[in-house]
Motif scaffolding. Structure first.
Motif, PDB file in Angstrom:
ATOM      1  N   GLY A  53       0.678  -1.410  -0.018  1.00 47.04           N
ATOM      2  CA  GLY A  53       0.003   0.114   0.231  1.00 47.04           C
ATOM      3  C   GLY A  53       0.738   1.305  -0.177  1.00 47.04           C
ATOM      4  N   LEU A  54       2.146   1.135  -0.322  1.00 46.12           N
ATOM      5  CA  LEU A  54       2.820   2.247  -0.373  1.00 46.12           C
ATOM      6  C   LEU A  54       2.813   2.984  -1.815  1.00 46.12           C
ATOM      7  CD1 LEU A  54       5.989   1.198   1.480  1.00 46.12           C
ATOM      8  CD2 LEU A  54       4.169   2.490   2.273  1.00 46.12           C
ATOM      9  N   ARG A  55       2.356   2.303  -2.767  1.00 42.75           N
ATOM     10  CA  ARG A  55       2.424   3.027  -4.062  1.00 42.75           C
ATOM     11  C   ARG A  55       1.004   2.487  -4.695  1.00 42.75           C
ATOM     12  NH1 ARG A  55       8.150   2.012  -6.956  1.00 42.75           N
ATOM     13  NH2 ARG A  55       8.354   3.458  -4.922  1.00 42.75           N
ATOM     14  N   ARG A  56       0.395   3.308  -5.587  1.00 38.19           N
ATOM     15  CA  ARG A  56      -0.752   3.010  -6.349  1.00 38.19           C
ATOM     16  C   ARG A  56      -0.496   2.552  -7.956  1.00 38.19           C
ATOM     17  NH1 ARG A  56      -5.563   5.032  -4.852  1.00 38.19           N
ATOM     18  NH2 ARG A  56      -4.618   6.872  -4.120  1.00 38.19           N
ATOM     19  N   PRO A  57      -0.997   1.395  -8.269  1.00 34.30           N
ATOM     20  CA  PRO A  57      -0.667   0.954  -9.702  1.00 34.30           C
ATOM     21  C   PRO A  57      -1.266   2.011 -10.460  1.00 34.30           C
ATOM     22  CG  PRO A  57      -2.210  -0.476  -8.737  1.00 34.30           C
ATOM     23  CD  PRO A  57      -1.590   0.449  -7.657  1.00 34.30           C
ATOM     24  N   ASP A  58      -0.816   2.220 -11.741  1.00 34.76           N
ATOM     25  CA  ASP A  58      -1.381   2.745 -13.022  1.00 34.76           C
ATOM     26  C   ASP A  58      -2.701   1.886 -13.391  1.00 34.76           C
ATOM     27  OD1 ASP A  58       0.279   4.630 -12.607  1.00 34.76           O
ATOM     28  OD2 ASP A  58       1.680   4.036 -14.447  1.00 34.76           O
ATOM     29  N   ALA A  59      -2.629   0.675 -13.374  1.00 35.72           N
ATOM     30  CA  ALA A  59      -3.563  -0.170 -13.691  1.00 35.72           C
ATOM     31  C   ALA A  59      -3.649  -1.581 -12.925  1.00 35.72           C
ATOM     32  CB  ALA A  59      -3.783  -0.634 -15.158  1.00 35.72           C
ATOM     33  N   GLY A  60      -4.612  -2.210 -12.506  1.00 38.87           N
ATOM     34  CA  GLY A  60      -4.582  -3.427 -12.053  1.00 38.87           C
ATOM     35  C   GLY A  60      -4.921  -3.394 -10.625  1.00 38.87           C
ATOM     36  N   GLU A  61      -5.182  -4.385  -9.771  1.00 41.38           N
ATOM     37  CA  GLU A  61      -5.781  -4.583  -8.514  1.00 41.38           C
ATOM     38  C   GLU A  61      -5.036  -5.558  -7.415  1.00 41.38           C
ATOM     39  OE1 GLU A  61     -10.269  -5.566  -6.736  1.00 41.38           O
ATOM     40  OE2 GLU A  61      -9.652  -6.345  -8.672  1.00 41.38           O
ATOM     41  N   VAL A  62      -5.037  -5.127  -6.300  1.00 42.18           N
ATOM     42  CA  VAL A  62      -4.512  -6.196  -5.316  1.00 42.18           C
ATOM     43  C   VAL A  62      -5.850  -6.555  -4.545  1.00 42.18           C
ATOM     44  CG1 VAL A  62      -2.974  -6.250  -3.138  1.00 42.18           C
ATOM     45  CG2 VAL A  62      -2.323  -4.975  -5.144  1.00 42.18           C
ATOM     46  N   ARG A  63      -5.772  -7.776  -3.983  1.00 41.49           N
ATOM     47  CA  ARG A  63      -6.807  -8.187  -3.127  1.00 41.49           C
ATOM     48  C   ARG A  63      -6.325  -9.158  -2.130  1.00 41.49           C
ATOM     49  NH1 ARG A  63     -11.842  -7.830  -5.929  1.00 41.49           N
ATOM     50  NH2 ARG A  63     -12.802  -9.494  -4.612  1.00 41.49           N
ATOM     51  N   GLU A  67     -11.005 -10.210  -1.010  1.00 37.61           N
ATOM     52  CA  GLU A  67     -11.413  -8.723  -0.957  1.00 37.61           C
ATOM     53  C   GLU A  67     -10.454  -7.531  -1.622  1.00 37.61           C
ATOM     54  OE1 GLU A  67     -14.557  -8.166   0.029  1.00 37.61           O
ATOM     55  OE2 GLU A  67     -14.841 -10.427   0.621  1.00 37.61           O
ATOM     56  N   PRO A  68     -10.993  -6.647  -1.907  1.00 38.91           N
ATOM     57  CA  PRO A  68     -10.040  -5.553  -2.357  1.00 38.91           C
ATOM     58  C   PRO A  68      -9.311  -4.920  -1.406  1.00 38.91           C
ATOM     59  CG  PRO A  68     -12.478  -5.227  -3.332  1.00 38.91           C
ATOM     60  CD  PRO A  68     -12.495  -6.381  -2.183  1.00 38.91           C
ATOM     61  N   ALA A  69      -8.049  -4.535  -1.768  1.00 41.45           N
ATOM     62  CA  ALA A  69      -7.337  -3.993  -0.658  1.00 41.45           C
ATOM     63  C   ALA A  69      -7.833  -2.602  -0.296  1.00 41.45           C
ATOM     64  CB  ALA A  69      -5.806  -3.460  -1.451  1.00 41.45           C
ATOM     65  N   PRO A  70      -7.382  -2.075   1.018  1.00 45.34           N
ATOM     66  CA  PRO A  70      -7.953  -0.842   1.479  1.00 45.34           C
ATOM     67  C   PRO A  70      -7.509   0.169   0.759  1.00 45.34           C
ATOM     68  CG  PRO A  70      -6.807  -2.251   3.194  1.00 45.34           C
ATOM     69  CD  PRO A  70      -6.340  -3.044   1.873  1.00 45.34           C
ATOM     70  N   ALA A  71      -8.100   1.533   0.877  1.00 40.95           N
ATOM     71  CA  ALA A  71      -7.532   2.776   0.159  1.00 40.95           C
ATOM     72  C   ALA A  71      -6.158   2.999   0.816  1.00 40.95           C
ATOM     73  CB  ALA A  71      -8.629   3.813   0.881  1.00 40.95           C
ATOM     74  N   LEU A  72      -5.255   3.547   0.099  1.00 42.84           N
ATOM     75  CA  LEU A  72      -4.055   3.725   0.128  1.00 42.84           C
ATOM     76  C   LEU A  72      -3.866   4.457   1.677  1.00 42.84           C
ATOM     77  CD1 LEU A  72      -1.870   4.549  -2.935  1.00 42.84           C
ATOM     78  CD2 LEU A  72      -2.318   2.567  -1.734  1.00 42.84           C
ATOM     79  N   ALA A  73      -4.755   5.604   1.903  1.00 40.56           N
ATOM     80  CA  ALA A  73      -4.672   6.286   3.117  1.00 40.56           C
ATOM     81  C   ALA A  73      -5.048   5.699   4.408  1.00 40.56           C
ATOM     82  CB  ALA A  73      -5.693   7.418   2.878  1.00 40.56           C
ATOM     83  N   ASP A  74      -5.773   4.370   4.503  1.00 35.18           N
ATOM     84  CA  ASP A  74      -6.077   3.741   5.796  1.00 35.18           C
ATOM     85  C   ASP A  74      -4.944   2.882   5.863  1.00 35.18           C
ATOM     86  OD1 ASP A  74      -7.268   2.411   7.641  1.00 35.18           O
ATOM     87  OD2 ASP A  74      -9.005   1.715   6.484  1.00 35.18           O
ATOM     88  N   ARG A  75      -3.889   3.383   6.598  1.00 35.55           N
ATOM     89  CA  ARG A  75      -2.763   2.655   7.222  1.00 35.55           C
ATOM     90  C   ARG A  75      -2.872   1.586   8.102  1.00 35.55           C
ATOM     91  NH1 ARG A  75      -0.482   2.060   3.115  1.00 35.55           N
ATOM     92  NH2 ARG A  75       1.254   1.210   4.306  1.00 35.55           N
TER      93      ARG A  75
END
Length: 501
Positions: A53-63, A67-75
């Motif tokens: 969760g330190l970097r947002r991909p330009d495309a794609g998804e982490v689960r 379940e979908p990964a949390p928002a980046l801000a939700d450390r």
């Protein structure tokens, strides 16, 4: 079948025209140790930054767990799912173990830290995960192995059961590695899943059940470790057939009997070694190995002037070096690749050219002030000679991969055209092709008639050596000519004789 602990789908990240990650997918199953391997620059760090969760991909998804990964801000939500124990520890050495375990979430009573409760809960946490350190110990006084376990305990205390281990054995010796691996296996049985990142391919086969290979920012293969032999694994990493192409000293012609002695070490004594004596002749490569606590690194640092010995002499071409004097060692013809490239080998904020020319500034300009043009010209020569992958001599070193950073350190060591080259763990933390390039330098320097001392625990590094000296508890305990057998050398490093009745 239970859902994968983590899945990545089509992860892509670009920086301008450069693809740091291109459509990478992988999945890690519960309770396994899953290896992530690839050359420096293959995309491993970028992938880990997205899995944590330190970097947002330009495309794609982490689960996670389907379940979908949390928002980046939700450390906090990320900490509950995943943690990374990095090669360079995030433990704060000046604080106690308990303070490190609960940093930024200290127990409070009436707005004041409740030290007793924090120490009590730290003890309970350490006991639960069977980590044998004192909760009130200063973290800086712990071994590297213990600090890693404290970091793992801290991650588990947030609720994470998926731990990424980044080069966890880089600073450990044989027994410490065995203990760490036993602990990993115990934690796996208790439901912890690991992503294991390492350049030591043998470790992949020892500890991991599955492996994913990245090359040139792309996913190449994911497979059970048992289904991917070592030569196929290296082929997947490099795109080339065959194993590690390193000159084996056993195939060399013998050194002439009249070859002059370039380096002479006589009765050297220091804090963790004593009565160490050996010679290295021109055109000879000598290995110095042993456990990390054997004293081998301290001996090498004394030769390079990085540490002063207590007694004994070091001579280069018959001239005695003053103890603990790096400028004198350089002036006498000693070049060195130090153990820790980040702390001792590089100024990360400076360019390739500035780092490579640091030891020859006086020869490039009056009063040690060299023009940028001269530095860049020298930098370009070293980039070509060592195959450094960089945008140019002005590129800042911190932006290079680990293997290319190590090549810059090698460039600095070679800049003075030394007669004696001291290499301390020269291929630590670099990929297969960078290892080939760095060890190729050893062969080239040897052919030029220079003396080389390779100080390492890596068997591949030591195969380039005409002789290997084994240190045990501060003394030279054995000597092996080229052509030694792996099991015999390893047994000697561990202090075991295979020939005792």
């Amino acid at each position: 079948m239970s859902a994968p602990v983590v899945e990545a789908f089509g992860l892509t990240k670009r920086y301008g025209s450069t693809a740091a990650l291109a459509d990478v997918s992988m999945r890690v199953l519960p309770g396994e140790s899953h290896a992530l391997v690839g050359r420096n620059g293959a995309g491993k760090s970028t992938l880990v930054s997205m899995l944590t969760g330190l970097r947002r991909p330009d495309a794609g998804e982490v689960r996670f767990g389907g379940e979908p990964a949390p928002a980046l801000a939700d450390r906090d939500a990320w900490r509950e799912r995943v943690a990374c124990v990095y090669q360079h520890s995030t433990i704060i050495r000046e604080l106690s173990v308990a303070e490190n375990l609960f940093i930024n979430r200290q127990h409070r009573r009436g707005g004041v830290i409740d030290w007793r409760a924090m120490r009590r809960d730290a003890r309970a946490l350490l006991d639960h995960w069977k980590i044998d350190v004192r909760e009130d110990a200063r973290a800086g006084d712990l071994t590297v192995e213990a600090r890693q376990l404290v970091e793992i305990a801290r991650a588990l205390s947030y609720g994470a059961r998926f731990i990424i281990l980044d080069e966890p054995t880089a600073q450990l010796d044989g027994e410490e590695i065995k203990r760490l691996f036993r602990r990993i296996e115990e934690l796996q049985r208790e439901g912890v899943t690991f992503l294991f990142i390492s350049h030591h391919l043998q470790e992949v086969y020892e500890i991991c059940q599955a492996v994913t290979v990245l090359r040139d920012a792309r996913h190449i293969v994911s497979a059970p470790v048992s289904a991917l032999p070592r030569d196929k694994l290296i082929e997947a990493m490099t795109g080339e057939q065959g194993g590690l192409a390193v000159a084996d000293a056993a195939a060399r012609a013998p050194l002439p009997a009249n070859a002059a002695v370039a380096l002479s070490v006589t009765e050297l004594c220091g804090d963790d070694y004593g009565d160490v004596s050996f010679d290295v002749r021109r055109g000879e490569v000598i290995g110095l190995t042993g456990a990390t606590t054997s004293g081998r690194t301290s001996v090498a640092e004394a030769i390079a002037g990085l540490k002063a010995q207590r007694s004994g002499t070091i001579q280069v071409d018959g001239r005695t070096l003053p103890p603990g004097d790096v400028p004198a060692a350089l002036a006498h013809g000693v070049g060195c690749v130090p153990k820790d490239r980040h702390r001792e080998g590089l100024v990360l904020s400076q360019s390739v050219a500035e780092n490579a020319s640091m030891t020859i500034a006086r020869s490039l300009g009056r009063f040690g002030i060299a023009s940028p043009a001269k530095k860049n010209a020298f930098g370009r020569r070293m980039i070509a000679a060592l195959g450094i992958k960089t945008q140019g001599p002005g590129h800042v070193v911190s932006g290079l991969s680990g293997g290319n950073q190590q090549k810059v350190v090698m460039a600095r060591a070679l800049a003075t055209d030394p007669n004696v080259l001291v290499l301390i763990d020269p291929t630590a933390g670099v990929d297969v092709k960078s290892k080939e390039a760095l060890l190729g330098v050893v062969e080239r320097v040897r052919e030029e008639g220079k003396a080389v001392l390779v100080v390492s625990g890596e068997l591949d590094d030591l195969r380039t050596c005409d002789r290997v000296l084994v240190m045990f508890r501060g003394a030279i305990a054995a000597e092996f000519p080229a052509g030694w057998q792996d099991h015999e050398l390893i047994a000697s490093v561990e202090g075991v004789s295979l020939h005792e009745a």
